[in-house]
Design a protein around this motif. Structure first.
Motif, PDB file in Angstrom:
ATOM      1  N   LYS A  80     -14.797  -7.214   3.498  1.00 37.31           N
ATOM      2  CA  LYS A  80     -13.578  -6.674   2.900  1.00 37.31           C
ATOM      3  C   LYS A  80     -13.172  -7.599   1.760  1.00 37.31           C
ATOM      4  O   LYS A  80     -13.195  -8.817   1.911  1.00 37.31           O
ATOM      5  CB  LYS A  80     -12.439  -6.630   3.914  1.00 37.31           C
ATOM      6  N   ARG A 103     -15.643   2.243   2.020  1.00 37.25           N
ATOM      7  CA  ARG A 103     -14.320   2.878   1.916  1.00 37.25           C
ATOM      8  C   ARG A 103     -13.446   1.984   1.057  1.00 37.25           C
ATOM      9  O   ARG A 103     -13.580   0.761   1.094  1.00 37.25           O
ATOM     10  CB  ARG A 103     -13.662   3.027   3.288  1.00 37.25           C
ATOM     11  N   TYR A 104     -12.540   2.621   0.319  1.00 31.55           N
ATOM     12  CA  TYR A 104     -11.523   1.878  -0.411  1.00 31.55           C
ATOM     13  C   TYR A 104     -10.198   2.287   0.192  1.00 31.55           C
ATOM     14  O   TYR A 104      -9.822   3.451   0.160  1.00 31.55           O
ATOM     15  CB  TYR A 104     -11.555   2.202  -1.908  1.00 31.55           C
ATOM     16  N   MET A 105      -9.505   1.333   0.796  1.00 35.39           N
ATOM     17  CA  MET A 105      -8.236   1.662   1.434  1.00 35.39           C
ATOM     18  C   MET A 105      -7.292   0.476   1.357  1.00 35.39           C
ATOM     19  O   MET A 105      -7.723  -0.674   1.472  1.00 35.39           O
ATOM     20  CB  MET A 105      -8.437   2.094   2.875  1.00 35.39           C
ATOM     21  N   PHE A 106      -6.034   0.776   1.132  1.00 33.16           N
ATOM     22  CA  PHE A 106      -4.998  -0.260   1.060  1.00 33.16           C
ATOM     23  C   PHE A 106      -5.377  -1.361   0.070  1.00 33.16           C
ATOM     24  O   PHE A 106      -5.266  -2.546   0.359  1.00 33.16           O
ATOM     25  CB  PHE A 106      -4.703  -0.847   2.439  1.00 33.16           C
ATOM     26  N   THR A 107      -5.871  -0.962  -1.084  1.00 29.05           N
ATOM     27  CA  THR A 107      -6.311  -1.852  -2.180  1.00 29.05           C
ATOM     28  C   THR A 107      -7.445  -2.786  -1.781  1.00 29.05           C
ATOM     29  O   THR A 107      -7.608  -3.848  -2.371  1.00 29.05           O
ATOM     30  CB  THR A 107      -5.137  -2.684  -2.766  1.00 29.05           C
TER      31      THR A 107
END
Length: 82
Positions: free
Chosen positions: A41, A67-71
């Motif tokens: 991450k 995945r790209y999530m929460f910057t």
């Protein structure tokens, strides 16, 4: 050796694509019953290494997801035990 090469390549991607300073980088390796799972991450600009040539086969892995999530970029790779 494939795990080391994978960590190195993904670390280089995280550093190269960071917004300003690499503020967060987390690498975890978990032993599964039938393999190993690594998750990386980082807080950088969105970049999907799986769609850009670093798919499961290039890692010698069973699966690779992004995945790209929460910057955060989150890349997960699973290898079979040998």
């Amino acid at each position: 050796m494939k795990m080391y090469d994978t960590i190195h390549a993904l670390f280089d991607n995280a550093v190269e694509r960071r917004s300003s300073e690499l503020k967060y980088l987390d690498i975890s390796l978990i032993e599964l019953d039938d393999g190993f799972q690594m998750t990386i991450k980082d807080c950088g600009r969105p970049y999907d290494p799986v769609a850009n040539g670093m798919d499961a086969a290039s890692f010698g892995a069973r699966s690779a997801t992004y995945r790209y999530m929460f910057t955060m970029n989150v890349t997960t790779i699973v290898w079979d035990k040998i």
